[in-house]
Motif scaffolding. Structure first.
Motif, PDB file in Angstrom:
ATOM      1  N   LEU A 113       0.893  -1.315  -0.219  1.00 30.89           N
ATOM      2  CA  LEU A 113       0.195   0.004   0.308  1.00 30.89           C
ATOM      3  C   LEU A 113       0.940   1.337  -0.779  1.00 30.89           C
ATOM      4  O   LEU A 113       1.855   1.299   0.242  1.00 30.89           O
ATOM      5  CB  LEU A 113      -0.775   0.043   1.500  1.00 30.89           C
ATOM      6  N   HIS A 114       0.343   2.511  -0.676  1.00 28.90           N
ATOM      7  CA  HIS A 114       1.035   3.798  -0.339  1.00 28.90           C
ATOM      8  C   HIS A 114       0.763   4.069   0.839  1.00 28.90           C
ATOM      9  O   HIS A 114       0.477   3.691   1.909  1.00 28.90           O
ATOM     10  CB  HIS A 114       0.568   4.907  -1.735  1.00 28.90           C
ATOM     11  N   PRO A 115       2.047   5.021   1.662  1.00 28.42           N
ATOM     12  CA  PRO A 115       1.851   5.249   2.776  1.00 28.42           C
ATOM     13  C   PRO A 115       0.502   5.932   3.289  1.00 28.42           C
ATOM     14  O   PRO A 115       0.489   5.992   4.915  1.00 28.42           O
ATOM     15  CB  PRO A 115       3.426   6.272   2.948  1.00 28.42           C
ATOM     16  N   ARG A 116      -0.292   6.213   2.228  1.00 28.52           N
ATOM     17  CA  ARG A 116      -1.196   7.223   3.249  1.00 28.52           C
ATOM     18  C   ARG A 116      -2.270   6.159   3.767  1.00 28.52           C
ATOM     19  O   ARG A 116      -2.915   6.038   5.007  1.00 28.52           O
ATOM     20  CB  ARG A 116      -2.078   8.093   2.296  1.00 28.52           C
ATOM     21  N   LEU A 207       2.898  -3.019  10.215  1.00 33.11           N
ATOM     22  CA  LEU A 207       3.042  -1.513   9.140  1.00 33.11           C
ATOM     23  C   LEU A 207       4.118  -1.742   8.028  1.00 33.11           C
ATOM     24  O   LEU A 207       3.916  -1.682   6.653  1.00 33.11           O
ATOM     25  CB  LEU A 207       3.452  -0.222  10.179  1.00 33.11           C
ATOM     26  N   TYR A 208       5.250  -2.381   8.362  1.00 33.17           N
ATOM     27  CA  TYR A 208       6.372  -3.178   7.658  1.00 33.17           C
ATOM     28  C   TYR A 208       5.587  -4.042   6.459  1.00 33.17           C
ATOM     29  O   TYR A 208       5.474  -3.209   4.904  1.00 33.17           O
ATOM     30  CB  TYR A 208       7.335  -3.484   7.994  1.00 33.17           C
ATOM     31  N   GLU A 209       4.580  -4.621   6.776  1.00 34.79           N
ATOM     32  CA  GLU A 209       4.118  -5.469   5.733  1.00 34.79           C
ATOM     33  C   GLU A 209       3.366  -4.501   4.705  1.00 34.79           C
ATOM     34  O   GLU A 209       2.603  -4.990   3.577  1.00 34.79           O
ATOM     35  CB  GLU A 209       3.441  -6.540   6.389  1.00 34.79           C
ATOM     36  N   MET A 210       2.539  -3.127   5.011  1.00 35.64           N
ATOM     37  CA  MET A 210       1.561  -3.107   4.167  1.00 35.64           C
ATOM     38  C   MET A 210       2.705  -2.039   3.521  1.00 35.64           C
ATOM     39  O   MET A 210       1.741  -1.930   2.384  1.00 35.64           O
ATOM     40  CB  MET A 210       0.925  -1.757   5.434  1.00 35.64           C
ATOM     41  N   LEU A 211       3.391  -1.863   3.533  1.00 32.19           N
ATOM     42  CA  LEU A 211       4.200  -0.366   3.261  1.00 32.19           C
ATOM     43  C   LEU A 211       5.716  -1.194   2.230  1.00 32.19           C
ATOM     44  O   LEU A 211       5.923  -0.628   1.246  1.00 32.19           O
ATOM     45  CB  LEU A 211       5.723   0.551   3.777  1.00 32.19           C
ATOM     46  N   THR A 212       5.675  -2.736   2.386  1.00 30.25           N
ATOM     47  CA  THR A 212       5.881  -3.660   1.533  1.00 30.25           C
ATOM     48  C   THR A 212       5.865  -4.365   0.213  1.00 30.25           C
ATOM     49  O   THR A 212       6.491  -5.311  -0.481  1.00 30.25           O
ATOM     50  CB  THR A 212       7.870  -3.621   2.044  1.00 30.25           C
ATOM     51  N   PRO A 242      12.242   2.098  -2.182  1.00 27.86           N
ATOM     52  CA  PRO A 242      12.889   3.079  -1.847  1.00 27.86           C
ATOM     53  C   PRO A 242      12.201   4.491  -1.637  1.00 27.86           C
ATOM     54  O   PRO A 242      12.764   5.148  -1.035  1.00 27.86           O
ATOM     55  CB  PRO A 242      13.515   3.198  -2.989  1.00 27.86           C
ATOM     56  N   GLU A 243      10.799   4.091  -2.478  1.00 32.90           N
ATOM     57  CA  GLU A 243      10.034   5.063  -2.180  1.00 32.90           C
ATOM     58  C   GLU A 243       9.687   5.294  -0.542  1.00 32.90           C
ATOM     59  O   GLU A 243       9.245   6.596  -0.347  1.00 32.90           O
ATOM     60  CB  GLU A 243       8.749   5.161  -3.077  1.00 32.90           C
ATOM     61  N   GLN A 285       5.162  12.619  -0.625  1.00 34.00           N
ATOM     62  CA  GLN A 285       5.705  10.871  -0.127  1.00 34.00           C
ATOM     63  C   GLN A 285       4.722  10.244   0.714  1.00 34.00           C
ATOM     64  O   GLN A 285       4.912   9.256   1.046  1.00 34.00           O
ATOM     65  CB  GLN A 285       6.246  11.433   1.436  1.00 34.00           C
ATOM     66  N   LEU A 286       3.560  10.636   0.850  1.00 39.89           N
ATOM     67  CA  LEU A 286       2.161   9.912   0.955  1.00 39.89           C
ATOM     68  C   LEU A 286       1.688   8.529   0.387  1.00 39.89           C
ATOM     69  O   LEU A 286       0.723   8.252   0.314  1.00 39.89           O
ATOM     70  CB  LEU A 286       1.356  10.947   1.928  1.00 39.89           C
ATOM     71  N   ASP A 287       1.442   9.738  -1.085  1.00 40.55           N
ATOM     72  CA  ASP A 287       1.098   9.402  -2.513  1.00 40.55           C
ATOM     73  C   ASP A 287       2.393   7.701  -2.264  1.00 40.55           C
ATOM     74  O   ASP A 287       2.021   8.011  -4.288  1.00 40.55           O
ATOM     75  CB  ASP A 287       0.464  10.385  -2.713  1.00 40.55           C
ATOM     76  N   ALA A 288       3.454   7.739  -2.446  1.00 42.14           N
ATOM     77  CA  ALA A 288       4.491   7.289  -3.142  1.00 42.14           C
ATOM     78  C   ALA A 288       3.718   5.858  -3.019  1.00 42.14           C
ATOM     79  O   ALA A 288       3.827   5.226  -2.648  1.00 42.14           O
ATOM     80  CB  ALA A 288       5.767   7.640  -2.121  1.00 42.14           C
ATOM     81  N   VAL A 289       4.100   5.783  -4.505  1.00 40.52           N
ATOM     82  CA  VAL A 289       3.406   4.358  -5.167  1.00 40.52           C
ATOM     83  C   VAL A 289       4.553   2.926  -4.694  1.00 40.52           C
ATOM     84  O   VAL A 289       5.998   3.572  -5.547  1.00 40.52           O
ATOM     85  CB  VAL A 289       2.958   3.745  -5.876  1.00 40.52           C
TER      86      VAL A 289
END
Length: 641
Positions: A113-116, A207-212, A242-243, A285-289
């Protein structure tokens, strides 16, 4: 094939109240069903314990005790527990029915998921856990499978408090174990203990799993994963995505610290940190894919994978209606028909009229039934997550009036529809109410400068904010006990429950007088004259000061304090008396060493001519006592003085 048809509980009524309609899922300790509470006429989820566990009386007692405790935990982001009971061999929980999908479903479909979006899911999860932590509960099994995302966008946490009853009784396959151990904190693995910081660790992994889109520790066996939890730090998400911003790397590192004290104390503290990170990130940064993200081909909420599947209609609605509108007329008695002039029989004119009238009656009756049952109603189209304008247009095109209600939402972006009443697919006569998101709730930091601390705290709380750290600073302009400043400053707009730090005036600084050596009465008088309070320490010490006088003070005389501060006085026990060792006949160096080790100062008296190096005499006889730190003179043997 519908597997629920093979389940013997489907179709039964438990406890004379809960009608089991369909099986939803099977877990290690229980099977979950969709059921109807026939007493209150509402749909709910029924969790029925496996009979192998229900036969364990100790397990059942603990299960019931936990369920009663969790039922008292009322929070918008927690799956509610309505009831608990037994029916024969069946031990069950009646819980809130949530239509939607799990976070695990989302990650399978989306990859990452994107950070937002990740923060939109994490924050309500932490709000639920924070409420539980403040109420004395620890979840102990936080993972994406226990995070439910409803069709209306709400995020809820399931299985609160029940993990304690499952730990020693639930068996699972290697794959299931591996899925659970991925979120265990090191102390759970090493010592079998879990407090609020174990939930914080699990949320960091989630959170790690959602971001990666991947778990931080991988392995083919549970033992390999457990070893990594104990011996390796969770890597930064940016290592494979990296985003991801450095602030999010730091948030994951803080939550998943292997040392307990390095983690936030509970979910409330982690929630504050997550919101601070969100505020610090830019929209880009919040919407980085993330590169691991997959394209989501689903079309809105209607195509979501659901946690609680919708039942398929057995018969098409229109077909059912048509069956309803068919009327059967009794057969007429046979009548003889007369032949026409050509020898053919013809139907009497009255018979034709009767048939036409019957057909018209049937058509009219069918149309009337259709209009009463369906024709005056319109099916509500799905409008979830559409903008207000798009939703209004879609509803108007369906011939419906629209009423708009604005609500705050942590999950649904501002201007989009949170839900509708009636819901999609339901039939309504004229109007639909849509709930439109105003975005996350916001609170303005009030101006409390100059207010007494108690009043300032109350005013900050009234705005939906929380009071953070309170520090004190000297000020000659602001009265003691009044607020000097806040951070964030007055007028700043923040999310509710954001911490506001306060700096309070200590008043004008006052020099602390030197009272060491004074009597207690003299010291007390001098300090109280300057506005200080006096405290006498219970422990007394040996010192150079007279017995009963002040040997030390805190703060010391070279410091400053505020009126009303407390100065602690330590009283003297007088000088400590020590027995003097016998050093006569010893060499000067050895004699000096023994006396200094005993706590004395040493003076050496040498002969003027031909001095020797052996002690002939000492100023205090051996065996006598002298004050610690006093000087002992030793005289050396030698020639003429």
């Amino acid at each position: 094939m519908d597997t629920t048809l093979q389940d013997p509980l489907v179709g039964q009524v438990l406890d004379g109240r809960y009608r089991v309609e369909a099986r939803i899922a099977v877990g290690g300790m229980a099977t979950v069903y969709r059921a109807v509470d026939t007493r209150l006429d509402r749909v709910l989820a029924l969790k029925v314990m496996h009979q192998s566990l229900a036969s364990d009386a100790a397990f059942v007692d603990r299960f019931i005790r936990e369920a009663k405790s969790v039922a008292r935990l009322a929070h918008a982001n927690v799956v509610a527990v309505y009831d608990q009971g037994t029916d024969g061999d069946h031990v069950y929980l009646a819980m809130e029915y949530v239509a939607g999908c799990t976070l695990r479903d989302v990650l399978r479909r989306r990859g990452a998921l994107h950070p937002r979006a990740a923060l939109d899911i994490l924050e309500p999860v932490l709000a639920a856990l924070g409420a539980a932590h403040r109420a004395g509960f620890v979840h102990r099994d936080m993972k994406p499978e226990n995070v439910l995302i409803g069709d209306d966008g709400r995020v809820k946490v399931a299985d609160f408090g029940l993990v304690r009853a499952v730990d020693t009784n639930t068996s699972a396959s290697t794959g299931a174990v591996l899925g659970t151990v991925s979120y265990l904190a090191p102390e759970q693995i090493e010592h079998g203990t879990a407090d609020t910081r174990a939930d914080v660790y699990a949320c960091g992994v989630v959170l790690y799993e959602m971001l990666t889109g991947a778990k931080p520790h991988a392995g083919s066996t549970p033992a390999q994963v457990l070893y990594q939890h104990l011996n390796e730090d969770v890597p930064p998400p940016s290592a494979i995505a990296p985003e991801v911003a450095p602030e999010l790397d730091a948030l994951v590192a803080s939550a998943t610290a292997r040392t307990l004290d390095a983690r936030p104390a509970d979910a409330v503290a982690l929630l504050g940190a997550a919101r601070a990170v969100r505020d610090a990130l830019t929209d880009a940064q919040l919407d980085a894919v993330p590169p691991q993200a997959k394209e989501d081909t689903s079309d809105g909420a209607e195509n979501r994978t659901t946690v609680i599947p919708r039942p398929a209609a057995a018969v098409d609605d229109q077909e059912a209606l048509n069956h309803t509108s068919r009327l059967e007329l009794p057969p007429e008695p046979p009548r003889r028909e007369r032949p026409d002039r050509r020898g053919r029989f013809r139907m009497p004119r009255r018979g034709i009229v009767t048939i036409v009238a019957a057909v018209l009656l049937l058509i009219g009756l069918g149309v009337g039934i259709w209009y009463i049952s369906v024709g005056q109603f319109t099916e509500v189209p799905p409008v979830l997550r559409k903008t207000q304008a798009e939703a209004e247009k879609k509803l108007h095109d369906a011939g419906l009036d629209v009423k708009v209600v604005n609500e705050f939402s942590d999950v649904v972006p501002k201007g989009q529809v949170i839900g509708s009443k009636p819901g999609p697919g339901e039939r309504v006569r004229d109007s639909v109410t849509i709930r439109v998101s105003q975005g996350p709730p916001r609170a303005e930091v009030p101006n409390v400068v100059g207010m007494p601390l108690a009043d300032a705290k109350r005013k900050i709380a009234d705005q939906g904010l929380t009071v953070g750290t309170v520090t004190r600073r000297f000020s000659s302009e602001t009265a003691q006990g009044s607020v000097l400043s806040t951070s964030p400053g007055a007028g700043s707009v923040r999310r509710p429950e954001t911490s506001v730090s306060i700096v309070v005036s200590k008043g004008e600084p006052v020099d602390v007088p030197d009272v060491v050596g004074d009597s207690v009465a003299e010291a007390r008088s001098a300090l109280e004259d300057e506005g200080f309070k006096v405290k006498i320490a219970e422990r007394q010490v040996y010192s150079e000061e007279d017995k009963g006088s002040v040997a030390a003070q805190s703060p010391s005389a070279d410091g400053q304090g505020a009126k009303g501060d407390t100065v602690t006085l330590t009283l003297s026990k007088g000088r400590q008396m020590i027995e003097v060792p016998d050093v006569t006949g010893l060499k000067v160096d050895e004699a000096t060493s023994q006396l200094e080790e005993a706590g004395f100062e040493v003076k050496v008296d040498k002969a003027l001519l031909f001095p020797g190096d052996t002690v002939k005499d000492q100023s205090v006889d051996a065996g006598d006592k002298a004050p610690k730190g006093s000087t002992i003179t030793i005289t050396l043997s030698g020639g003429v003085f």
